[in-house]
Every structure is written in structure tokens, then in C-alpha cells.
Write a protein that holds these residues in place. Sequence first.
Motif, short mmCIF file in Angstrom:
data_model
loop_
_atom_site.label_atom_id
_atom_site.label_comp_id
_atom_site.label_asym_id
_atom_site.label_seq_id
_atom_site.Cartn_x
_atom_site.Cartn_y
_atom_site.Cartn_z
N ASP A 1 49.77 4.47 2.15
CA ASP A 1 48.78 3.88 1.26
C ASP A 1 47.52 4.73 1.18
O ASP A 1 46.92 4.89 0.12
N GLU A 2 47.13 5.29 2.33
CA GLU A 2 45.94 6.14 2.33
C GLU A 2 46.18 7.40 1.52
O GLU A 2 45.29 7.86 0.80
N SER A 3 47.40 7.94 1.61
CA SER A 3 47.73 9.14 0.83
C SER A 3 47.68 8.84 -0.66
O SER A 3 47.16 9.63 -1.45
N LYS A 4 48.22 7.69 -1.05
CA LYS A 4 48.16 7.30 -2.46
C LYS A 4 46.72 7.16 -2.93
O LYS A 4 46.36 7.60 -4.03
N ARG A 5 45.90 6.55 -2.10
CA ARG A 5 44.51 6.32 -2.46
C ARG A 5 43.76 7.63 -2.65
O ARG A 5 42.98 7.79 -3.59
N GLU A 6 44.02 8.60 -1.75
CA GLU A 6 43.35 9.89 -1.85
C GLU A 6 43.83 10.65 -3.09
O GLU A 6 43.04 11.29 -3.79
N CYS A 7 45.13 10.57 -3.36
CA CYS A 7 45.66 11.24 -4.58
C CYS A 7 45.03 10.64 -5.83
O CYS A 7 44.65 11.37 -6.76
N ARG A 8 44.92 9.31 -5.83
CA ARG A 8 44.35 8.65 -7.00
C ARG A 8 42.88 9.00 -7.16
O ARG A 8 42.40 9.25 -8.28
N LYS A 9 42.14 9.03 -6.04
CA LYS A 9 40.73 9.36 -6.11
C LYS A 9 40.53 10.79 -6.62
O LYS A 9 39.69 11.05 -7.49
N THR A 10 41.33 11.71 -6.10
CA THR A 10 41.24 13.11 -6.54
C THR A 10 41.60 13.24 -8.01
O THR A 10 40.94 13.95 -8.78
N TYR A 11 42.64 12.54 -8.41
CA TYR A 11 43.11 12.63 -9.79
C TYR A 11 42.05 12.10 -10.77
O TYR A 11 41.73 12.75 -11.77
#
Length: 953
Positions: free
Chosen positions: A137-147
Motif C-alpha cells: 500500500d505504501e508503494s502504491k501511495r508513493e507511485c501515485r504521489k509521484t505520478y
Amino acid sequence: MAYPGIGFELMQPREIEGHGRLPPIGFEKIPVGSQPPHPDATDGLAPPQPGFYPDLNEATGNGSSPEVDPSNVKVDICEDASQPLQDETNSRSKQNLKTTMFFNDGIRRIDYILAYTEGDVGINVDEKRLNKLSKKDESKRECRKTYLNNLIEDGMELEVEDKKESQDGKTFFVKVHAPWEILTRFAELMNMKMPMKIDGEAVENDIDIKANACCDKMPHCFQVDTDLVPPEKEYFTTPFKRNRVELFIIEDKDTFFSNAERSRLVHEVLNRTRFGESRIDIGLRKLINHGVFTAVFPLHEGSYRSEHSIKTHGADNDRHLLYETWARPACWYKFQPLDLIRRYFGEKIGIYFTWLGFYTTMLIPASLVGFIVFIYGCATVLSNTPTNEICYDEAVSNITMCPICDLRCSYWRLKESCLYSQLTYLFDNGATVFFAIFMSLWATLFLEFWKRTEKEIQYEWDVANFEDVEENLRPEYEVRVTHKKVNPATQQLEPHLPLYNSGSRICASFAVILFMICLVLAAVFAVIVYRVFIVALLYLGSETLRPYARITTTVTGACLSLIVITAFNKLYTVIAIALTHFECPRTETEFEDHLTFKMFLFQFVNYYSTIFYIAFFKGRFTGTPGKYDYSVTGYRGEECDPAGCMIGLCIQLLIVMVGKQALNNAKELILPIVFNKIRAKKSKKVELQDDNVYTRWERDFDLASMPDLGLFEEYLEMVVQFGFITIFVAAFPLAPLFALINNIIEIRLDAYKFVTQWRRPLAARGQDIGVWADIMTSISYLAVLSNAFIIAYTSDFVPRTIYRFTGGQNFTLHGYVEYSLSLFDVRDFQSESRLNQSVHDVGFGNVTYCRYRGYLAPPDDNKPYSFTMTYWHIFAARLAFVIVFEHFVFALKAFIDWMVPDTSYMVKQQILREQYLTRQALTTTEAMRAKQARQRKDAASSAATSVESITAL
């Protein structure tokens, strides 16, 4: 720096002229021969590395801008959605359904929606709760924030709706708007053609390339009401250039790009924005597959229903207009509003419905002729001599036939195949040859006239050179391929997959495909074994079941084949997609072509293998009484009825073709409706008051998404059907009629599905129907050979013709049944096939001889059970018929191909005229620019002279 509608607070970046998050669309121009090798390029796949950006300022390509690092980004979504943000004047609670097509300011239109869920954890979480998140979930959140950060840095405008405002209470919606600068930049990079002005005036293309069509001149009930759907104005177009905006008809920047064009441009931005540090962290497909976003889609243009009549109040939007004039079941007989479909769904979907409508229209004459052939069979079946002999002639109907299976099957009377012979004649009569020739020529005419229609559509919709000029590389190809090569046409450095690499990938894919085909053939063999066992069991049953043993076996075997076909389809689709990604095609068109070839090759074997077996192999390699072949399965093979294998072939075609179409239609219509209703009912809130608006993006989110394969399954279904009605039409003249009925339903089901049950798909561009045209051309040639062999070897047409003109009584078929049966001495049975004594005597007494289908010598001949001269005469006649038939039909096909040009004269003239006007417009513009430059120069010179004069004074 705050951005409207989303709580990103970023350090002030410098102005970036280019698109810092995007991989290349164009390529660096370098001298030929100066291609720099990549040090890590060993297998053609790229390791993580910085990207390169032509015509744009250099960026790191690692998910962060040159001056902004994601680690410094503070993320915060306003918990109170009613609190106004920058440029917001209206709160969400005051919005109605129509205004939910826009940002909260009511001005900026929503071009795309990104939806995601995080359960009970939003973006704005404290450190303690953040530690409870799983690594995934943290990885998804970071990807989404970066995107999302990268989207903002690229100039996109975002606005977020908190999950508390959603109907289900779990989904966040990110609204995306592209400003004018982004749209024009990508319109230029994508070579999008836009309407142009000639000498400062908009020039409408008022020449109708279909003006000579008689059906268009005569009013009829099939036409679309032009008061509701007025004809669209056609303008001459040219590729968009930002430095020449004066060339184009720009009345309003907000409407210059249509909604479909805006969504296509925004999709290109979204698809090329990075979401991580790795070079391969790019692409919407990966974001969806990894669960970073649950859905990504453009919005429908409002509801497809209205409280008011469309005839009195007009259409509320294009979606409403499409439903009322196209997708509504009551419009099943109307022509399709193709320009409106193209405007709303894009050229690719528009071309599909154009092709489907053209194909359905062309089925009308084929269906009419096929129905007449069937009626002829029904009208003459009672006067057919061989059928009457089998059913009613005591001497012939009571002929004792050899057992159908070994040991336990008894002898049987020829009259037991009466029903079989009557059904066979309905489809195997004198008109069959004519219909096979007609359908072969029909297929040629269909393909040739479609080429002309396709050229007209390409010109009218400006997609004639799309694949050569406008289409870009797939992002997945760009990020995976490190090897680069100079394109000889453009002299630009492009990613290039070496031959040894692409060849090895294709070979590996082919090995998997070959293995799957072997599995299909094994399944066909299993169905054949099933037929052998079931027919034996039914013959052991009661006297009531025995006459229907063959038909029952044929029907159940065909149903079993349909089940096996459906199961293999599901499995192979997943494998084919994975193999196509593994091959790493260069463009989307190449990706679709590779996938199409693999899928159709498999589907061809999957759908047609059993039919080919019945048509050309069933009963031909089982041997004869006394010489049965047990080498393959250890059992006797399946034999044809004395009336032939035609009815078995017909039943197989009917069940597989009609059953497949019925299953597909049910799946395409019922499943989306059921799932959509379930998703809508699962919403936690109910729209009862103004502060709980069921917004447009939530309504669309609750709809089903278009399948990942897009239109592939739709094309595949129709092309497989095309094979049924051409390759095996000699066995089933009613196939075109069933196809016509199915397609009339299919058009409206697809229309209803696209308009009401699916989220709005990407308005993608396309040039043609792709490799499907080549596949159908190959099928049309295969159909000639297939029908020739079916008539010659599966049908009794050739033996009956020879008997009529050589051994018949007064050129009739009296005595033909006995002529086609051979005599066998039961004492010559093999030990494996000799009947048990208890079965041997039941109802037949002491049988000495039995009859079987074939042209072999009797047991008292000098060479018993050898082929007679009649057999060789028929063999030669069959071979001669195939040669004459295919040469004659191929010659007619070649003549039609030569007579019908692919491009009409009117289209050629319009293309030349548009090229001329484009050159004229460019010349005029350049002349005006040169004149303005001279005027500025003269003015500057005059000013300088005046200054010098004043200074001198």
C-alpha cells in the motif's frame, strides 16, 4: 505553490518549456552513421536509465523534475470539500448533475478521471498510521504521489474529490484538465489534423464523394433523421502547427478541440508520465495492473436519457443523441449515424461500426439467395428419387445394412436412415453448386467494395496516413528497447529491436502457439472417440432410439465441441496477450496485428477443426467390412450414414455458429447490465437531497469498462462468422441468413453497450480494420477450395451426376441407392468385428450378406472387395470437378478484382485538391509573413533614418 483542487504544495519550479515527465515522441536528429551504442544494450531491453527528450528541454526522466524532488512534496487533501480552493467559486454540495462535467469553478472541463481507493487511509495521514500501512500500500501511495506531482509539473490541472464525498465512501476521484498550451503541444507532436483556412477564410469541402449513389438520392425509412443528426461540415485539414495557428479555424479555444480529441490528447500525456524512478515505470496499463489506480477514463457527455422528447426539445448532448438515433432497440432498421459515432467515440470505433454495417448490408443478397436454395430443397425433397427409394421403396428400404459397430450392434434396415436422407437433401441438392459459386464471388465483391468504402472513410475522417505519419511508438517499446538505429526515412535516432532479438521472441511465441494447437487437436480427437462410443451405446438401446442414434450423436458431439471451444478460448486469450507483450511490438497497430494473427490462427483451428474432420475425414479412413482399421484408437472409426456426411456437417455448423453467437450476445449484454446494477446498489449513500449528488464521474465509474482487447473480440467474432458463411457454405446455405439476423442484433447490442453500459472508451484513431482485411482475403480464397472439395467429396453431387448420365434409367436417379451400395459376405468379418450370436439373429434371421456404402467388388468377384472401375471413374470426376471449379471461380474473382478499383475516382480527385489547397494556404501564409517582415524592416529602417536625421540636426 498551490494548485487548484489538490493539496500539493511544491517549491516554485522554473518554467519548463518541454514536457519533463514524458518519454520521447520524436527523436534526436543525428548524422547517418553516428549512432552511439548503449553500453548495457545486450538483449534489447533497457535497464533503468535517464530518458531523452527531443524538441523539449532535458529532464532527468527519473520521476522528479530538475528542481522538485518528490520527497519534498507535502500532500494534503482538503477534508472539507465545501472549503473553496484556488479558482473555486462553487462548492460540490451546490453542484447539480450537469455541472459535474466541470471542475468546481464551473469553467474548466473535466478531460479525464483517475479513480483510486485506499480503504480507511487517505493521503493525509499521520506518521503513526502511515507505519501501519503494508509495504504494498505504501508503494502504491508513493507511485501515485509521484505520478500526480509529475502531471502537475507537466502543466496539467488537477482537482481531487475526497472519498467522503463519493457514493461508496471509499473512492477518491482525481479530475484532470488540460490547458490550451498542453493540448496544442501534443496536437503538434501527434500530427493531429485540424480544419484550415485558405486566404483567411474557412473552406468547406462541399463535394460529396457518394453523390452518385442511387440509394442516397432516394428518401427511405432507413435514413437517419437529418433534423436530429444534421450532416457534419467537412473542411480541408492539415497537421496542426503551433507556430502557424493563423492557418486554422479557431473561433474558440475551448471548442477548437472536440471532447473526443481532448481526451485522446490527455490520454497521451497520462500514458507517458512517469510514476517511479525506473525507466520502465511508465504507462497507464501498469498503473491499473499494479492497483495504483482502480480506473482511468474520460467522462460521458451527460446522461443518455432525457425527461423531454428529442423531437420537441432536441438532444441534451451527443450521448443522448446517439442513444435516440442509434443505440435504442427501436432503431434497429435505421442506418447508423457514422459521423456522430466517430465524433463521440473516435475513428477506430467508427471504422468498426462502418465495417460491421457494410458487412451486414452485404449479407442481405447472400441471405436471400441462400434462403431460396433452402426453399428449393424443401419444395423438391418429396420428389427426390434416392430419398423416396430409401423411405418408401420396399425393395430398397428393406436392404440389410452391415452393423455400425463391432460385436454388439445388430444389422439394420436402410429405411432407418430415411429421416437422415431427407434432411441431407434439404442442403445437398442441385442448387448447392450454384450457391457455392455465388458465395465465392460474393466474398470477393464484399472485400473489393469494402476497400473502396474504406478509402472514402479514410479521406473523410483524415486517417489515410495515420499509421505512417501520426502513430507514435508504444511507451512500453520505448522504455524496454535500448538499442537505437537511424530511421532511413526520417534520419532520426529511434529505438530498434534487433532482428536476432525479435526473431527469438517470435520463435518462442510460435512454439507456445503450436503447443496450444496440439491441445486443440487432442480435444478434437477426444470428441471423435466420444462419438464412436455414444453411437454404439444408442444402437444397443431400444428400437425407438435406434433411428435417431446418428442425429443424437451428432447433436451432442457438436454441443460438446462448443463447450471445449469456449473453454480453450478463455485460456488462449490470456496466453496470446502475454506472448504479444513478450514480443514487444513497436506501435499499437503492430501490437494489434501480432495479437490478431496469433488469436485467429488458434481460433481457426479451435472452431474449424471438428468441421474439417466431418467434411473431409469422417468415414474415409475407417476401412470397409472385413478390413476395418483399428490402428489409431483400437476401435472402429466413425462412419457416415448411407445418405452421406452432409447433414452431420450441417448440424455441426448450425450448433457451433448459432450457439457461439448466442453465447457472445448474452455475455456482451447481460453481464454488463447485471454487474453495473450490482455496483450501483453497493453505494453507501442514496441520492435523496442536494448535498448528495450522484455525479457524472461516479455514474461512469459504476459502469463496466471496455475490455482490454478493445474491439479485438468484436472483430474476431465477425471474422470467424465470415469463415462459417464462406468456407462451409455449400453444406449450410442458411448460414448467411443466420449471420444477417445475428448482425442486425449485434449492431444494436454493441451500440447499446457502448452508449449505456460501458465507460466512455478512449477516442482512439485508426486507419483501417488492420490485418483483419488480409485474413478475410485469405479466407475467401480458402473458401473456394473448401467448397469445391465439399461438393466433390462430401456431397453426392458428382456420383449422382455420373449415374444420371451413364447408368441411370432415362437420365434419372432410379436405382442410384443400390448403385452406391456394395455387397459383403458376413463370413468375411474380422474377429474383432464379428457379431455375438445373441445379437446376430435378432429380427433378421440367418443373414448371409449385408450392404455398405462404397464402390467395391462383390465377394464372388475375381478380386473381391477391390475398387471397381466405377470408383475410379467417380474419383477422376471428383478431382476434375475440383480443378474446374476452382479455376473457374478464381478467374471470376481475378476479373472482379481487376474491374473494381480500390479507390474511387472522386476520392482521388479530392485528395489531389486538398493537397493543392494545402500548398496554396502555406504559400499564402509564408508570403504574408514575408510581407510583414519586410514592412517591419522598412519601418525599423525608416525609424533609424529619422533618428539619424534628428541626431544630425
